[in-house]
Design a protein around this motif. Structure first.
Motif, PDB file in Angstrom:
ATOM      1  N   ALA A 296      -3.878 -32.702  26.232  1.00  0.00           N
ATOM      2  CA  ALA A 296      -3.784 -32.776  24.813  1.00  0.00           C
ATOM      3  C   ALA A 296      -3.575 -31.368  24.173  1.00  0.00           C
ATOM      4  CB  ALA A 296      -5.354 -33.148  24.141  1.00  0.00           C
ATOM      5  N   ALA A 297      -2.748 -31.152  23.376  1.00  0.00           N
ATOM      6  CA  ALA A 297      -2.132 -29.880  22.931  1.00  0.00           C
ATOM      7  C   ALA A 297      -2.477 -29.589  21.380  1.00  0.00           C
ATOM      8  CB  ALA A 297      -0.778 -29.778  23.106  1.00  0.00           C
ATOM      9  N   SER A 298      -2.990 -28.417  21.005  1.00  0.00           N
ATOM     10  CA  SER A 298      -3.164 -27.992  19.757  1.00  0.00           C
ATOM     11  C   SER A 298      -3.595 -26.571  19.457  1.00  0.00           C
ATOM     12  CB  SER A 298      -4.386 -28.919  18.951  1.00  0.00           C
ATOM     13  OG  SER A 298      -4.774 -28.714  17.806  1.00  0.00           O
ATOM     14  N   GLY A 299      -3.163 -26.312  18.313  1.00  0.00           N
ATOM     15  CA  GLY A 299      -3.514 -24.682  18.187  1.00  0.00           C
ATOM     16  C   GLY A 299      -5.023 -24.646  17.695  1.00  0.00           C
ATOM     17  N   ASP A 300      -5.584 -25.553  17.294  1.00  0.00           N
ATOM     18  CA  ASP A 300      -6.962 -25.743  16.686  1.00  0.00           C
ATOM     19  C   ASP A 300      -8.066 -25.594  17.586  1.00  0.00           C
ATOM     20  OD1 ASP A 300      -9.600 -27.343  15.663  1.00  0.00           O
ATOM     21  OD2 ASP A 300      -8.240 -27.226  13.633  1.00  0.00           O
TER      22      ASP A 300
ATOM     23  N   LEU B  19      -9.564 -28.451  20.169  1.00  0.00           N
ATOM     24  CA  LEU B  19      -9.325 -27.942  21.765  1.00  0.00           C
ATOM     25  C   LEU B  19     -10.983 -28.361  22.473  1.00  0.00           C
ATOM     26  CD1 LEU B  19      -7.091 -25.318  21.578  1.00  0.00           C
ATOM     27  CD2 LEU B  19      -6.609 -27.452  22.593  1.00  0.00           C
ATOM     28  N   ALA B  20     -11.768 -27.531  21.704  1.00  0.00           N
ATOM     29  CA  ALA B  20     -13.265 -27.502  22.388  1.00  0.00           C
ATOM     30  C   ALA B  20     -13.684 -28.992  22.454  1.00  0.00           C
ATOM     31  CB  ALA B  20     -14.124 -26.748  21.611  1.00  0.00           C
ATOM     32  N   GLY B  21     -13.545 -29.718  21.521  1.00  0.00           N
ATOM     33  CA  GLY B  21     -14.051 -31.133  21.399  1.00  0.00           C
ATOM     34  C   GLY B  21     -13.292 -32.080  22.613  1.00  0.00           C
ATOM     35  N   TRP B  22     -12.106 -31.876  22.652  1.00  0.00           N
ATOM     36  CA  TRP B  22     -11.359 -32.494  23.963  1.00  0.00           C
ATOM     37  C   TRP B  22     -11.925 -31.948  25.285  1.00  0.00           C
ATOM     38  CZ3 TRP B  22      -5.924 -31.543  21.509  1.00  0.00           C
ATOM     39  CH2 TRP B  22      -5.545 -32.653  20.580  1.00  0.00           C
ATOM     40  N   ARG B  23     -12.192 -30.693  25.418  1.00  0.00           N
ATOM     41  CA  ARG B  23     -12.673 -30.047  26.851  1.00  0.00           C
ATOM     42  C   ARG B  23     -14.122 -30.715  26.920  1.00  0.00           C
ATOM     43  NH1 ARG B  23      -9.748 -25.487  25.060  1.00  0.00           N
ATOM     44  NH2 ARG B  23     -11.527 -24.601  24.200  1.00  0.00           N
TER      45      ARG B  23
ATOM     46  N   LEU C 249     -15.074 -33.467  26.083  1.00  0.00           N
ATOM     47  CA  LEU C 249     -15.148 -34.824  26.562  1.00  0.00           C
ATOM     48  C   LEU C 249     -14.021 -34.897  28.233  1.00  0.00           C
ATOM     49  CD1 LEU C 249     -13.934 -36.730  23.462  1.00  0.00           C
ATOM     50  CD2 LEU C 249     -16.244 -36.842  24.471  1.00  0.00           C
ATOM     51  N   GLY C 250     -13.978 -33.953  28.562  1.00  0.00           N
ATOM     52  CA  GLY C 250     -13.060 -33.771  29.933  1.00  0.00           C
ATOM     53  C   GLY C 250     -11.696 -33.882  29.885  1.00  0.00           C
ATOM     54  N   ILE C 251     -11.191 -33.787  28.836  1.00  0.00           N
ATOM     55  CA  ILE C 251      -9.603 -34.040  28.519  1.00  0.00           C
ATOM     56  C   ILE C 251      -8.959 -32.603  28.900  1.00  0.00           C
ATOM     57  CG2 ILE C 251      -7.747 -34.528  27.018  1.00  0.00           C
ATOM     58  CD1 ILE C 251     -10.179 -36.474  25.802  1.00  0.00           C
ATOM     59  N   ALA C 252      -8.097 -32.662  29.584  1.00  0.00           N
ATOM     60  CA  ALA C 252      -7.367 -31.362  29.656  1.00  0.00           C
ATOM     61  C   ALA C 252      -6.673 -30.898  28.292  1.00  0.00           C
ATOM     62  CB  ALA C 252      -6.294 -31.402  30.719  1.00  0.00           C
ATOM     63  N   THR C 253      -6.559 -29.599  28.346  1.00  0.00           N
ATOM     64  CA  THR C 253      -5.962 -29.078  26.937  1.00  0.00           C
ATOM     65  C   THR C 253      -4.841 -28.013  27.257  1.00  0.00           C
ATOM     66  OG1 THR C 253      -7.686 -27.536  26.732  1.00  0.00           O
ATOM     67  CG2 THR C 253      -7.989 -29.561  25.814  1.00  0.00           C
ATOM     68  N   TYR C 254      -4.091 -27.873  26.182  1.00  0.00           N
ATOM     69  CA  TYR C 254      -3.034 -26.934  26.149  1.00  0.00           C
ATOM     70  C   TYR C 254      -3.098 -26.187  24.730  1.00  0.00           C
ATOM     71  CZ  TYR C 254       1.347 -24.452  25.635  1.00  0.00           C
ATOM     72  OH  TYR C 254       2.435 -23.451  25.647  1.00  0.00           O
ATOM     73  N   ASP C 255      -3.112 -25.039  24.784  1.00  0.00           N
ATOM     74  CA  ASP C 255      -3.134 -24.325  23.371  1.00  0.00           C
ATOM     75  C   ASP C 255      -1.882 -23.468  23.226  1.00  0.00           C
ATOM     76  OD1 ASP C 255      -3.475 -22.582  21.203  1.00  0.00           O
ATOM     77  OD2 ASP C 255      -5.541 -21.761  21.662  1.00  0.00           O
TER      78      ASP C 255
END
Length: 75
Positions: free
Chosen positions: A51-55, A59-63, A65-71
């Motif tokens: 999941a990608a976002s600059g927010d 990003l913290a919410g996704w993390r 939940l165990g979802i990989a993120t990209y900023d």
């Protein structure tokens, strides 16, 4: 974006998703649309999902939940 669009997973907003988003908004301190994005990504249960976002809050919410993120703004 056109080339990547075929890889997008489109999620319909239904009652279950809205209820989950409401819970996540409260629990993770997310804004409304951010909570919907977070809930939608969580329901996909895709092991290769990023999941990608600059927010930062989203990003913290996704993390959480165990979802990989990209900023894209990260160094």
């Amino acid at each position: 974006m056109d080339a990547l669009y075929v890889e997008f997973e489109i999620v319909d907003v239904d009652d279950a998703l809205v209820r989950r988003a409401g819970d996540l908004a409260h629990r993770l301190r997310l804004r409304g649309y951010d909570a919907v994005h977070c809930a939608a990504a969580a329901q996909l249960e895709e092991p290769d999902l990023v999941a990608a976002s600059g927010d930062k809050q989203l990003l913290a919410g996704w993390r959480e939940l165990g979802i990989a993120t990209y900023d894209p703004a990260a160094p």
